[in-house]
Design a protein around this motif. Structure first.
Motif, PDB file in Angstrom:
ATOM      1  N   MET A 161       1.296  -1.157   0.022  1.00 48.13           N
ATOM      2  CA  MET A 161      -0.064  -0.313  -0.303  1.00 48.13           C
ATOM      3  C   MET A 161       0.911   1.591  -0.070  1.00 48.13           C
ATOM      4  O   MET A 161       0.672   1.919  -0.793  1.00 48.13           O
ATOM      5  CB  MET A 161      -0.641   0.275   1.337  1.00 48.13           C
ATOM      6  N   ILE A 162       1.640   1.160   0.598  1.00 52.67           N
ATOM      7  CA  ILE A 162       2.436   2.581   1.103  1.00 52.67           C
ATOM      8  C   ILE A 162       4.113   1.844   0.544  1.00 52.67           C
ATOM      9  O   ILE A 162       5.242   1.890   1.186  1.00 52.67           O
ATOM     10  CB  ILE A 162       2.946   3.143   2.166  1.00 52.67           C
ATOM     11  N   GLY A 163       3.961   1.274  -0.919  1.00 57.44           N
ATOM     12  CA  GLY A 163       5.206   1.029  -1.440  1.00 57.44           C
ATOM     13  C   GLY A 163       6.144   2.409  -1.581  1.00 57.44           C
ATOM     14  O   GLY A 163       7.400   1.659  -1.715  1.00 57.44           O
ATOM     15  N   ALA A 219      -3.805   8.525   1.621  1.00 58.78           N
ATOM     16  CA  ALA A 219      -5.217   8.951   2.186  1.00 58.78           C
ATOM     17  C   ALA A 219      -6.086   9.593   1.141  1.00 58.78           C
ATOM     18  O   ALA A 219      -7.048   8.947   1.705  1.00 58.78           O
ATOM     19  CB  ALA A 219      -4.731  10.117   3.416  1.00 58.78           C
ATOM     20  N   ALA A 220      -6.363  10.280   0.404  1.00 56.93           N
ATOM     21  CA  ALA A 220      -6.875  10.878  -0.116  1.00 56.93           C
ATOM     22  C   ALA A 220      -7.074   9.359  -1.373  1.00 56.93           C
ATOM     23  O   ALA A 220      -9.104   9.279  -1.224  1.00 56.93           O
ATOM     24  CB  ALA A 220      -6.740  11.781  -1.403  1.00 56.93           C
ATOM     25  N   ARG A 221      -6.806   8.431  -1.534  1.00 57.08           N
ATOM     26  CA  ARG A 221      -6.822   7.541  -1.793  1.00 57.08           C
ATOM     27  C   ARG A 221      -7.972   6.349  -1.484  1.00 57.08           C
ATOM     28  O   ARG A 221      -8.976   5.744  -1.869  1.00 57.08           O
ATOM     29  CB  ARG A 221      -5.741   6.784  -2.675  1.00 57.08           C
ATOM     30  N   ALA A 222      -7.657   6.293  -0.053  1.00 51.57           N
ATOM     31  CA  ALA A 222      -8.094   5.359   0.585  1.00 51.57           C
ATOM     32  C   ALA A 222      -9.707   5.829   0.711  1.00 51.57           C
ATOM     33  O   ALA A 222     -10.501   5.104  -0.225  1.00 51.57           O
ATOM     34  CB  ALA A 222      -7.509   5.412   2.011  1.00 51.57           C
ATOM     35  N   ARG A 223     -10.084   6.750   0.905  1.00 50.70           N
ATOM     36  CA  ARG A 223     -11.898   7.719   1.076  1.00 50.70           C
ATOM     37  C   ARG A 223     -11.965   7.472  -0.199  1.00 50.70           C
ATOM     38  O   ARG A 223     -12.996   7.143  -0.278  1.00 50.70           O
ATOM     39  CB  ARG A 223     -11.732   8.925   1.290  1.00 50.70           C
ATOM     40  N   MET A 224     -11.733   7.993  -1.173  1.00 43.15           N
ATOM     41  CA  MET A 224     -11.955   7.346  -2.934  1.00 43.15           C
ATOM     42  C   MET A 224     -12.761   6.206  -3.074  1.00 43.15           C
ATOM     43  O   MET A 224     -13.744   5.623  -3.104  1.00 43.15           O
ATOM     44  CB  MET A 224     -11.523   8.082  -3.275  1.00 43.15           C
ATOM     45  N   MET A 225     -11.725   5.268  -2.714  1.00 42.30           N
ATOM     46  CA  MET A 225     -11.985   3.803  -2.377  1.00 42.30           C
ATOM     47  C   MET A 225     -13.300   3.205  -1.568  1.00 42.30           C
ATOM     48  O   MET A 225     -13.527   2.233  -1.912  1.00 42.30           O
ATOM     49  CB  MET A 225     -10.369   3.558  -2.185  1.00 42.30           C
ATOM     50  N   MET A 226     -12.962   4.219  -0.721  1.00 38.51           N
ATOM     51  CA  MET A 226     -14.645   3.511   0.665  1.00 38.51           C
ATOM     52  C   MET A 226     -15.197   3.769  -0.059  1.00 38.51           C
ATOM     53  O   MET A 226     -16.730   3.038   0.154  1.00 38.51           O
ATOM     54  CB  MET A 226     -14.173   4.925   1.666  1.00 38.51           C
ATOM     55  N   ARG A 231     -12.235  -5.451   1.789  1.00 39.66           N
ATOM     56  CA  ARG A 231     -11.868  -4.960   0.780  1.00 39.66           C
ATOM     57  C   ARG A 231     -11.412  -4.014   0.190  1.00 39.66           C
ATOM     58  O   ARG A 231     -10.731  -3.875  -1.216  1.00 39.66           O
ATOM     59  CB  ARG A 231     -13.939  -4.956   0.314  1.00 39.66           C
ATOM     60  N   LEU A 232     -10.788  -2.935   1.118  1.00 43.60           N
ATOM     61  CA  LEU A 232     -11.015  -1.642   0.859  1.00 43.60           C
ATOM     62  C   LEU A 232      -8.815  -1.820   0.988  1.00 43.60           C
ATOM     63  O   LEU A 232      -8.020  -1.507  -0.157  1.00 43.60           O
ATOM     64  CB  LEU A 232     -10.493  -0.828   2.207  1.00 43.60           C
ATOM     65  N   ARG A 233      -8.074  -3.081   1.505  1.00 46.16           N
ATOM     66  CA  ARG A 233      -7.226  -3.120   1.359  1.00 46.16           C
ATOM     67  C   ARG A 233      -6.661  -4.223  -0.142  1.00 46.16           C
ATOM     68  O   ARG A 233      -6.112  -3.495  -0.679  1.00 46.16           O
ATOM     69  CB  ARG A 233      -6.427  -4.433   2.184  1.00 46.16           C
ATOM     70  N   ASP A 234      -7.794  -4.685  -0.572  1.00 44.20           N
ATOM     71  CA  ASP A 234      -7.544  -5.184  -2.106  1.00 44.20           C
ATOM     72  C   ASP A 234      -7.318  -4.315  -2.703  1.00 44.20           C
ATOM     73  O   ASP A 234      -6.760  -4.134  -3.843  1.00 44.20           O
ATOM     74  CB  ASP A 234      -7.951  -5.951  -2.086  1.00 44.20           C
ATOM     75  N   LEU A 235      -8.913  -3.539  -2.609  1.00 48.04           N
ATOM     76  CA  LEU A 235      -8.634  -1.737  -3.815  1.00 48.04           C
ATOM     77  C   LEU A 235      -7.331  -1.031  -3.537  1.00 48.04           C
ATOM     78  O   LEU A 235      -7.580  -0.898  -4.505  1.00 48.04           O
ATOM     79  CB  LEU A 235      -9.727  -1.118  -3.150  1.00 48.04           C
ATOM     80  N   MET A 236      -7.049  -0.719  -2.526  1.00 52.78           N
ATOM     81  CA  MET A 236      -5.831   0.015  -2.583  1.00 52.78           C
ATOM     82  C   MET A 236      -4.349  -0.782  -2.783  1.00 52.78           C
ATOM     83  O   MET A 236      -3.453   0.349  -3.435  1.00 52.78           O
ATOM     84  CB  MET A 236      -5.558   0.322  -1.240  1.00 52.78           C
ATOM     85  N   GLU A 237      -4.585  -2.436  -3.149  1.00 52.07           N
ATOM     86  CA  GLU A 237      -3.350  -3.279  -3.662  1.00 52.07           C
ATOM     87  C   GLU A 237      -2.392  -2.433  -5.300  1.00 52.07           C
ATOM     88  O   GLU A 237      -3.977  -2.209  -5.796  1.00 52.07           O
ATOM     89  CB  GLU A 237      -3.419  -4.523  -3.709  1.00 52.07           C
ATOM     90  N   GLU A 288      -2.955  -3.396   8.330  1.00 55.30           N
ATOM     91  CA  GLU A 288      -4.190  -2.642   8.553  1.00 55.30           C
ATOM     92  C   GLU A 288      -3.909  -1.079   9.141  1.00 55.30           C
ATOM     93  O   GLU A 288      -5.022  -0.421   9.644  1.00 55.30           O
ATOM     94  CB  GLU A 288      -5.196  -3.800   9.580  1.00 55.30           C
ATOM     95  N   LEU A 289      -3.165  -1.131   9.926  1.00 58.09           N
ATOM     96  CA  LEU A 289      -2.942   0.174  10.731  1.00 58.09           C
ATOM     97  C   LEU A 289      -2.742   1.404   9.991  1.00 58.09           C
ATOM     98  O   LEU A 289      -3.008   2.239   9.802  1.00 58.09           O
ATOM     99  CB  LEU A 289      -1.572  -0.040  12.150  1.00 58.09           C
ATOM    100  N   ASP A 290      -1.665   0.741   8.711  1.00 55.46           N
ATOM    101  CA  ASP A 290      -1.426   1.743   8.106  1.00 55.46           C
ATOM    102  C   ASP A 290      -2.977   2.523   7.277  1.00 55.46           C
ATOM    103  O   ASP A 290      -2.902   3.679   7.161  1.00 55.46           O
ATOM    104  CB  ASP A 290      -0.859   1.775   6.950  1.00 55.46           C
ATOM    105  N   LEU A 291      -3.733   1.090   6.968  1.00 60.02           N
ATOM    106  CA  LEU A 291      -5.096   1.793   6.389  1.00 60.02           C
ATOM    107  C   LEU A 291      -5.567   2.598   7.332  1.00 60.02           C
ATOM    108  O   LEU A 291      -6.290   3.900   6.270  1.00 60.02           O
ATOM    109  CB  LEU A 291      -6.014   0.495   5.698  1.00 60.02           C
ATOM    110  N   ALA A 292      -5.639   2.068   8.912  1.00 61.65           N
ATOM    111  CA  ALA A 292      -6.332   3.216   9.836  1.00 61.65           C
ATOM    112  C   ALA A 292      -5.985   4.386   9.728  1.00 61.65           C
ATOM    113  O   ALA A 292      -7.122   5.367  10.026  1.00 61.65           O
ATOM    114  CB  ALA A 292      -6.697   2.304  10.974  1.00 61.65           C
TER     115      ALA A 292
END
Lengths: 210, 158
Positions: free
Chosen positions: A1-3, A152-159, A204-210, B42-46
């Motif tokens: 995610m934060i590659g 962070a913005a991408r995570a919020r959009m993916m939600m 699911r969000l983690r999958d979308l973020m990868e 998961e913490l990073d995502l949170a």
């Protein structure tokens, strides 16, 4: 995610930076146990003390606004809902018996108000990138900050791609710190269903973020 | 990594990311994060979710307070108006009840507008009500009218 931030040192900097800013962002009410409880202000409000109601607004208006925004994705409508929520809540405050916390009670009113708006207008607005909130980051350099802000913005959009209950379960649990029981009350599910919605949403969000 | 511990930590991750954990819990979670990549991800995502949460517009609390106060003032005024109306209705109701429950030989009302017998029917009211206007008739005319009425009654009966 934060590659782009591989390596233990980068991770420690990242976490420490966000943690420091996170502490700054948590308001006094959330951090301090010395302040009087909401219930005291509720009782004073019931007795006609308007200044006590002001305190309740100051404490909870941000969460009320965010709950409305999570449901509506419309900043203007969320502000209107926040306003109506407190007006209706204080009008009915004599009937508040404290079975749930004031916070849960007022946030439930906000969620119901927001759903009422959705019913009236027919559909939820699409979220846009400029609606994503400010990103707290004290990362070392501008590049690092930019990466975190972008992620962070991408995570919020993916939600937005998640089913509503999963999206709201994540928003209410992470943003507002609600318990799963409270999340369940807000999304109309049991406590265990709220937990399942949250963890499915996160996966699911983690999958979308990868 | 111990599955049960992961499950326990994952319950805490949103609170950890938002700084809502007690110190002791946070230290335990730190120990776990040092060894568990899955939970750390998961913490990073949170963190990302929490750090991008929407901020309320500036001045929203003041706007809400102003609105609440104005509605409450209006509400108080409406309440006073309703209360005054209720008191007036109650007073009228009590007056009616007292009048009805009082002795029958009491005058109906001790009003300054006492009704005089000759004014019982005002001309216009009488016309509207269909009352006979006999005051202007001569004795002969009255006698004739009486005979006509009597004949009409007798005829009808026969």
């Amino acid at each position: 995610m934060i590659g782009s931030m591989e390596g233990a040192a980068a991770r420690v900097n990242y976490l420490d930076g966000i943690r420091r800013l996170r502490e700054l962002s948590v308001n006094d009410h959330e951090r301090s146990l010395a302040v009087p409880a909401d219930e005291e202000f509720v009782e004073r409000g019931k007795a006609g003390d308007d200044s006590a109601l002001d305190v309740l607004v100051k404490r909870h208006h941000a969460a009320v606004y965010r709950v409305a925004l999570s449901i509506l994705s419309d900043e203007g409508a969320a502000q209107d809902v926040a306003q109506d929520t407190f007006i209706k809540g204080f009008r009915a405050i004599a009937g508040f018996r404290g079975e749930a916390s004031f916070r849960t009670w007022i946030l439930t009113i906000a969620a119901n108000e927001a759903r009422g708006v959705i019913r009236r207008i027919g559909r939820r607005k699409e979220i846009s990138i400029d609606m994503v909130g400010p990103v707290y980051s004290e990362a070392k350099g501008p590049d690092e900050r930019a990466v975190i802000a972008s992620e962070a913005a991408r995570a919020r959009m993916m939600m937005e791609q998640l089913p509503e209950k999963q999206r709201l379960a994540i928003a209410f649990r992470v943003d507002e710190g609600m318990s799963f029981r409270e999340v369940g009350e807000m999304i109309g599910s049991s406590e265990s269903a709220a937990r399942v919605n949250y963890f499915h949403g996160i996966r699911r969000l983690r999958d979308l973020m990868e | 990594m111990n599955r049960t511990k992961c499950e326990w930590i994952r319950e805490l991750i949103p609170d950890y990311a938002a700084g809502r954990l007690a110190d002791g819990e946070e230290e335990l979670a730190d120990l776990h994060f040092a060894d568990c990549n899955e939970c750390r991800d998961e913490l990073d995502l949170a963190y990302l979710i929490f750090s991008s949460r929407a901020m309320e517009p500036e001045g929203l609390a003041d706007k809400i307070n102003a609105s609440v106060h104005s509605r409450r003032v209006t509400g108080h005024r409406q309440w006073w108006g309703a209360a005054a109306a209720a008191v007036a209705l109650l007073a009228i109701g009590l007056n009616v009840i007292l009048d009805r429950s009082g002795p029958g030989d009491l005058p109906l009302a001790e009003s300054e507008f006492e009704i005089e017998s000759e004014n019982l029917w005002l001309t216009d009211d009488a016309l509207i009500a269909g009352a006979p206007m006999l005051g202007g008739l001569s004795d002969e005319a009255l006698t004739q009218l009486l005979e006509e009425l009597t004949v009409g009654t007798s005829g009808g009966a026969a």
